[in-house]
Motif scaffolding. Structure first.
Motif, PDB file in Angstrom:
ATOM      1  N   GLN B 212      45.354  54.528  44.702  1.00 46.11           N
ATOM      2  CA  GLN B 212      44.978  55.162  45.976  1.00 46.11           C
ATOM      3  C   GLN B 212      43.465  55.168  46.143  1.00 46.11           C
ATOM      4  N   GLN B 213      42.804  55.386  44.999  1.00 45.12           N
ATOM      5  CA  GLN B 213      41.348  55.405  45.063  1.00 45.12           C
ATOM      6  C   GLN B 213      40.808  54.044  45.504  1.00 45.12           C
ATOM      7  N   ALA B 214      41.347  52.997  44.914  1.00 46.76           N
ATOM      8  CA  ALA B 214      40.915  51.657  45.307  1.00 46.76           C
ATOM      9  C   ALA B 214      41.142  51.459  46.800  1.00 46.76           C
ATOM     10  N   ALA B 215      42.309  51.906  47.263  1.00 46.33           N
ATOM     11  CA  ALA B 215      42.631  51.738  48.683  1.00 46.33           C
ATOM     12  C   ALA B 215      41.684  52.550  49.562  1.00 46.33           C
ATOM     13  N   ARG B 216      41.300  53.746  49.082  1.00 41.57           N
ATOM     14  CA  ARG B 216      40.457  54.625  49.893  1.00 41.57           C
ATOM     15  C   ARG B 216      39.009  54.142  49.987  1.00 41.57           C
ATOM     16  N   VAL B 217      38.449  53.721  48.873  1.00 41.76           N
ATOM     17  CA  VAL B 217      37.000  53.504  48.897  1.00 41.76           C
ATOM     18  C   VAL B 217      36.582  52.038  49.058  1.00 41.76           C
ATOM     19  N   SER B 218      37.474  51.097  48.752  1.00 41.74           N
ATOM     20  CA  SER B 218      36.971  49.722  48.685  1.00 41.74           C
ATOM     21  C   SER B 218      37.333  48.904  49.895  1.00 41.74           C
ATOM     22  N   GLU B 219      36.501  47.927  50.143  1.00 43.44           N
ATOM     23  CA  GLU B 219      36.737  46.978  51.224  1.00 43.44           C
ATOM     24  C   GLU B 219      37.435  45.741  50.661  1.00 43.44           C
ATOM     25  N   TYR B 220      37.063  45.418  49.405  1.00 41.44           N
ATOM     26  CA  TYR B 220      37.656  44.252  48.734  1.00 41.44           C
ATOM     27  C   TYR B 220      38.255  44.702  47.409  1.00 41.44           C
ATOM     28  N   THR B 221      39.290  44.019  46.972  1.00 40.60           N
ATOM     29  CA  THR B 221      39.925  44.363  45.712  1.00 40.60           C
ATOM     30  C   THR B 221      40.225  43.096  44.918  1.00 40.60           C
ATOM     31  N   ALA B 222      39.949  43.180  43.620  1.00 45.01           N
ATOM     32  CA  ALA B 222      40.301  42.072  42.733  1.00 45.01           C
ATOM     33  C   ALA B 222      41.319  42.590  41.735  1.00 45.01           C
ATOM     34  N   PHE B 223      42.397  41.854  41.564  1.00 39.51           N
ATOM     35  CA  PHE B 223      43.428  42.268  40.610  1.00 39.51           C
ATOM     36  C   PHE B 223      43.352  41.373  39.375  1.00 39.51           C
ATOM     37  N   PHE B 224      43.126  41.995  38.236  1.00 35.32           N
ATOM     38  CA  PHE B 224      43.037  41.267  36.974  1.00 35.32           C
ATOM     39  C   PHE B 224      44.314  41.497  36.179  1.00 35.32           C
ATOM     40  N   TYR B 225      44.722  40.435  35.482  1.00 37.95           N
ATOM     41  CA  TYR B 225      45.859  40.610  34.588  1.00 37.95           C
ATOM     42  C   TYR B 225      45.712  39.653  33.414  1.00 37.95           C
ATOM     43  N   MET B 226      45.779  40.186  32.204  1.00 42.42           N
ATOM     44  CA  MET B 226      45.678  39.403  30.962  1.00 42.42           C
ATOM     45  C   MET B 226      44.456  38.489  30.932  1.00 42.42           C
ATOM     46  N   GLY B 227      43.362  38.999  31.433  1.00 46.17           N
ATOM     47  CA  GLY B 227      42.131  38.223  31.367  1.00 46.17           C
ATOM     48  C   GLY B 227      41.978  37.199  32.486  1.00 46.17           C
ATOM     49  N   LYS B 234      40.653  41.074  50.754  1.00 52.68           N
ATOM     50  CA  LYS B 234      40.500  42.346  51.453  1.00 52.68           C
ATOM     51  C   LYS B 234      41.468  43.366  50.866  1.00 52.68           C
ATOM     52  N   THR B 235      40.992  44.567  50.672  1.00 50.84           N
ATOM     53  CA  THR B 235      41.818  45.589  50.058  1.00 50.84           C
ATOM     54  C   THR B 235      43.117  45.794  50.822  1.00 50.84           C
ATOM     55  N   ARG B 236      42.983  45.807  52.159  1.00 49.65           N
ATOM     56  CA  ARG B 236      44.195  46.071  52.963  1.00 49.65           C
ATOM     57  C   ARG B 236      45.264  45.023  52.698  1.00 49.65           C
ATOM     58  N   LYS B 237      44.791  43.783  52.592  1.00 47.43           N
ATOM     59  CA  LYS B 237      45.749  42.702  52.355  1.00 47.43           C
ATOM     60  C   LYS B 237      46.385  42.814  50.961  1.00 47.43           C
ATOM     61  N   ILE B 238      45.552  43.115  49.968  1.00 45.73           N
ATOM     62  CA  ILE B 238      46.069  43.223  48.610  1.00 45.73           C
ATOM     63  C   ILE B 238      47.146  44.296  48.532  1.00 45.73           C
ATOM     64  N   PHE B 239      46.934  45.368  49.263  1.00 49.85           N
ATOM     65  CA  PHE B 239      47.869  46.481  49.132  1.00 49.85           C
ATOM     66  C   PHE B 239      49.076  46.380  50.067  1.00 49.85           C
ATOM     67  N   THR B 240      48.919  45.656  51.178  1.00 53.36           N
ATOM     68  CA  THR B 240      50.049  45.614  52.099  1.00 53.36           C
ATOM     69  C   THR B 240      50.769  44.279  52.076  1.00 53.36           C
ATOM     70  N   ASN B 241      50.018  43.226  51.824  1.00 50.79           N
ATOM     71  CA  ASN B 241      50.661  41.921  51.921  1.00 50.79           C
ATOM     72  C   ASN B 241      50.092  40.956  50.888  1.00 50.79           C
ATOM     73  N   PRO B 242      50.250  41.281  49.608  1.00 50.56           N
ATOM     74  CA  PRO B 242      49.656  40.415  48.588  1.00 50.56           C
ATOM     75  C   PRO B 242      50.375  39.071  48.552  1.00 50.56           C
TER      76      PRO B 242
END
Lengths: 375, 256
Positions: B212-227, B234-242
Motif C-alpha cells: 500500500q505504501q508503494a502504491a501511495r507514495v510512488s509514481e514508478y514501481t520496480a518489482f524484483f524477484y530472485m535478483g 508506472k505504479t498504477r499499471k504495476i498494481f492494476t494491470n501488470p
C-alpha cells in the motif's frame, strides 16, 4: 593475588535465532581482584563428533519437553535439576569464597595498618635505613608511574584496537599475527617484561638516545621512570587492546553506515562516531591496565625503581621509589624486620587504597561519560 | 501541476552484483527519473536493497562484493575509477531501515554532514539545521530542544531526524531502505506525507515491503524477484494491470 574459579556445567539454553540447544560451562573467575563471569558456550557436535554420545548427553542433560514418559519425569528431570543445582551451588560457593577472601585480606591490613597511618607517615620520606619515617616518595613514585604508563599505553592500545577492528578484514594474515602476538604477550611472566624493558628500553632505546644526543654520561641509558612506565605499558597492552576492541564492536554497523552515507571518510567516521561511542570501553581498558600495573613490582625491578631515594624524582629520566618495591624492601632488606612490621602493614594498606582510588576515579569518569552519552 | 518532461537521473545498464560466488543481481537495466518517487518491491532477498545500496556504493563496504555493468548518475558512471566515493555519497543521501541517530544533540546530528563539508560558521549551520528540520517536518516538534539528545526522540521523530540529517548535505537523490518498517501507522503516515513533499526537491528511491505504501507514495514501481528485475513501470499499471504473472501474484499477495 590469586586466581579463583568456581564453575558449573549447564545446558539447555536455547539460542533465539537458531532454536538450537546450547551447552556450556559458566565460571566466576577472579583475577587480580576483578571478579567476572565467564561463559563458555560450545556446540555439542563440534566437541563430540560421535552422534550417539551427543544423543546420550542430550538425553541426560538437556531440558526435556513436557511429557508423560515416566522415565523422563522421574529420572531425567531430577537429574537435570540436580546438575542445575550443582552449577548454582558451585557458583555461589565461588562468590562467597571470593568475598570472604577479600574481606579477610582487607580486614587484616585495615586492623594492623590503620593505627600506624598518620600525616607524617604519608608526607615524609623514610629515615634511618627505612625503619622510620614515612613513605611519601613511594606514593608519589607509584602514582606518577601509573599516570605515565597510562599516557603511553592507552593510546597505543587504542590505535592497535582500531587498526584490528576497523582496518583489517577477518581472516587476513597480518591481524591474525598481531592477535597471536597480543595473546602471547598476555601470558608472558612479568619478570620477563622486566628483563625485556632493561634490554630494549634502557639499553637499546636509552643507549641509542644518549649516543644520538651526544651525552657523555648516562642520562637515558639507565633505569628511569619513563622506561619503567614503558615496560608496564607493554605489560598491560593486551588488556587495553581487548577491552577497546570489545567497545568498538558494540558500535552498531548502521551507525557507521549512516556516517559514511553522509559523505564521511572512514577516518572521519572512526574519529567522530566510533571512538566517541567507545570512550567507556577505552576507560575500561585503562582501569584494568591500572589495576593490573599499580601493584606490579617485577617489571620495574630492572627498569627504574630504587631502594631508597633522598629526594623526589625530578623528571621522567629519574629513578623513583615505589610502594610495592618498598614493601619488599621493608620486609626482606631491613636490618630489623620486626621493627618495620607496622610500617609494612600501613604501606600495604596505602598501596591497596591507592590502587582502589585510581580504579574508582576511572570508574567514576566512565560512569559520568556514560550517563552523559545516553541521557 | 503541469506535466514536466521526464528526465533520467539514474541509469543502470546490465548491472550485476556478486557477493562472493553468489550473484545477487542479474544484469539489471532500468532508468530512474528525476524528482519522482520510485518504489522497489519484492520478497526478502530479491536484490532490491542490493540495488539501492549500489546507487551510493554502500556495497563497497562488503569486502566480497563485486560489481559489473554500468550505473550512471547524471550520465556519469559512478563505478568509474575517477569517481570519488565520498563526494558521491554527499550527493546521494540515504535513510536506513533502523533509525540511527548519533548519540549527540539534535543540532549536532544534523550539523554532522555540513561540518564534514567544512562549514563551521554558526550562522550558516543554524540556517541549514533549521531548513533541514522544516523540510523534514520535524521543526515544530523539536525547535525548543535542539540541544537535547537525539536519543530521547520517539521512533518516528528519530527517523525524520535521519531524513533531516541526510538532506542537510543537500543531496540530489534520497535513498530510503524500508524507512517505515519499524514505525507505527501514525509515524508512517507522517513519513509518507513527507516523502510526497520531498519529491519536489529530490529524486527518491524507496525500498518497501508495504504494498500500500508503494502504491501511495510512488509514481514508478520496480518489482524484483530472485535478483532479476521482473517488471518496471508506472505504479498504477504495476498494481492494476501488470504484464507479468509473477508481478500479479506478488502484488495481489499470492506469494512473497
Amino acid at each position: 593475588m590469586g586466581v579463583g574459579i568456581g564453575c558449573g556445567g549447564w545446558s539447555g539454553g536455547v539460542r533465539e535465532q537458531t532454536n538450537k540447544t546450547i551447552h556450556g560451562v559458566s565460571c566466576l573467575c577472579t583475577l587480580q581482584g576483578t571478579v567476572f563471569p565467564l561463559h563458555i558456550k560450545f556446540p555439542l557436535r563440534r566437541i563430540f563428533p560421535c552422534p550417539s554420545i551427543v544423543f546420550l548427553f542430550k538425553k541426560f542433560v538437556t531440558l526435556p519437553r513436557t511429557t508423560s514418559n515416566p522415565f523422563i519425569n522421574l529420572v531425567l528431570m531430577p537429574t537435570k535439576r540436580l546438575i542445575g543445582l550443582f552449577a548454582v551451588g558451585a557458583a555461589t560457593f565461588a562468590v562467597v569464597a571470593i568475598a570472604g577472601l577479600v574481606v579477610s585480606t582487607m580486614g587484616t591490613f585495615l586492623v594492623n595498618g590503620v593505627p600506624h597511618l598518620s600525616w607524617q607517615f604519608l608526607s615524609e620520606a623514610p629515615r634511618n635505613n627505612n625503619t622510620e619515617g614515612g613513605i611519601f616518595p613511594a606514593i608519589y613514585g607509584t602514582t606518577l608511574l601509573v599516570l605515565v604508563m597510562s599516557i603511553l599505553g592507552v593510546p597505543i592500545g587504542t590505535i592497535t584496537a582500531v587498526y584490528l577492528n576497523e582496518y583489517t578484514r577477518a581472516g587476513a594474515v597480518l591481524p591474525r599475527v598481531i592477535r597471536f602476538a597480543v595473546n602471547t604477550l598476555a601470558g608472558v611472566p612479568s619478570i620477563v617484561f622486566g628483563l625485556f624493558g632493561l634490554g630494549f628500553f634502557v639499553q637499546f632505546l636509552g643507549g641509542g638516545m644518549d649516543k644520538v644526543l651526544g651525552n657523555t654520561e648516562a642520562v637515558w641509558s639507565q633505569p628511569a621512570l619513563l622506561w619503567a612506565a614503558a615496560t608496564l605499558a607493554a605489560l598491560t597492552l593486551p588488556v587495553v587492546i581487548v577491552s577497546v576492541e570489545e567497545a568498538l564492536k558494540t558500535v552498531p554497523r548502521e551507525m557507521r553506515e549512516s556516517s559514511l552515507a553522509l559523505g564521511a571518510t572512514r577516518w572521519q567516521t572512526i574519529w567522530k562516531i566510533v571512538l566517541p561511542n567507545s570512550t567507556t570501553g577505552i576507560l575500561t581498558g585503562s582501569i584494568l591496565a591500572i589495576g593490573r600495573s599499580a601493584g606490579e613490582v617485577a617489571p620495574i625491578l630492572f627498569t627504574g625503581v630504587v631502594y631508597s631515594l633522598p629526594q623526589l624524582p625530578d623528571g621522567i629520566s629519574s629513578q623513583f621509589m615505589h610502594l610495592g618495591y618498598h614493601l619488599f624492601v621493608l620486609s626482606t632488606q631491613s636490618p630489623d624486620v620486626d621493627k618495620t612490621l607496622p610500617l609494612q602493614y600501613a604501606t600495604t594498606l596505602v598501596l591497596l587504597l591507592l590502587t582502589f582510588t585510581l580504579n574508582f576515579a576511572a570508574t567514576f569518569i566512565r560512569s559520568r561519560l556514560r550517563s552523559k552519552q545516553i541521557r | 501541476m503541469g506535466k514536466k518532461p521526464l528526465e533520467t537521473k539514474i541509469q543502470a545498464t546490465d548491472l550485476s552484483v556478486y557477493y562472493g560466488a553468489k550473484q545477487a543481481l542479474h544484469r539489471i537495466s532500468l532508468d530512474l527519473y528525476e524528482q519522482e518517487v520510485t518504489a522497489f518491491i519484492g520478497p526478502s532477498g530479491c536484490g532490491k536493497s542490493t540495488f539501492l545500496r549500489s546507487i551510493n556504493r554502500m556495497n563497497d563496504l562488503v569486502p566480497t562484493a563485486r560489481i559489473t555493468g554500468h550505473l550512471g548518475i547524471d550520465g556519469v558512471n559512478i563505478y568509474d575509477s575517477s569517481v570519488d566515493v565520498v563526494e558521491l555519497r554527499k550527493r546521494v543521501g540515504m535513510v536506513f531501515q533502523k533509525s540511527t541517530p548519533f548519540p549527540k544533540s539534535i543540532y549536532d546530528n544534523i550539523a554532522f554532514g555540513p561540518r564534514l563539508n567544512g562549514i563551521t560558521e554558526r550562522k550558516e549551520l543554524d540556517r541549514i539545521v533549521e531548513e533541514s528540520l522544516i523540510n523534514s517536518a520535524l521543526f515544530d516538534e523539536v525547535k525548543d530542544r535542539l540541544d537535547a539528545s537525539a536519543m530521547g526522540l520517539s521512533g518516528g521523530q528519530q527517523q525524520r531526524l535521519c531524513i533531516a540529517r541526510a538532506i542537510a548535505v543537500n543531496p540530489s537523490i534520497l535513498l530510503m531502505d524500508e524507512p517505515c518498517s519499524a514505525l507505527d501507522p501514525i509515524s508512517t503516515a507522517k513519513i509518507e506525507e513527507l516523502i510526497l513533499e520531498l519529491k519536489k526537491l529530490y529524486t527518491i528511491v524507496i525500498v518497501t515491503h508495504n504494498m500500500q505504501q508503494a502504491a501511495r507514495v510512488s509514481e514508478y514501481t520496480a518489482f524484483f524477484y530472485m535478483g532479476h528485475l521482473v517488471e518496471y513501470g508506472k505504479t498504477r499499471k504495476i498494481f492494476t494491470n501488470p504484464s507479468k504473472k509473477e508481478t500479479e501474484d506478488y502484488v495481489t499477495g499470492r506469494f512473497g
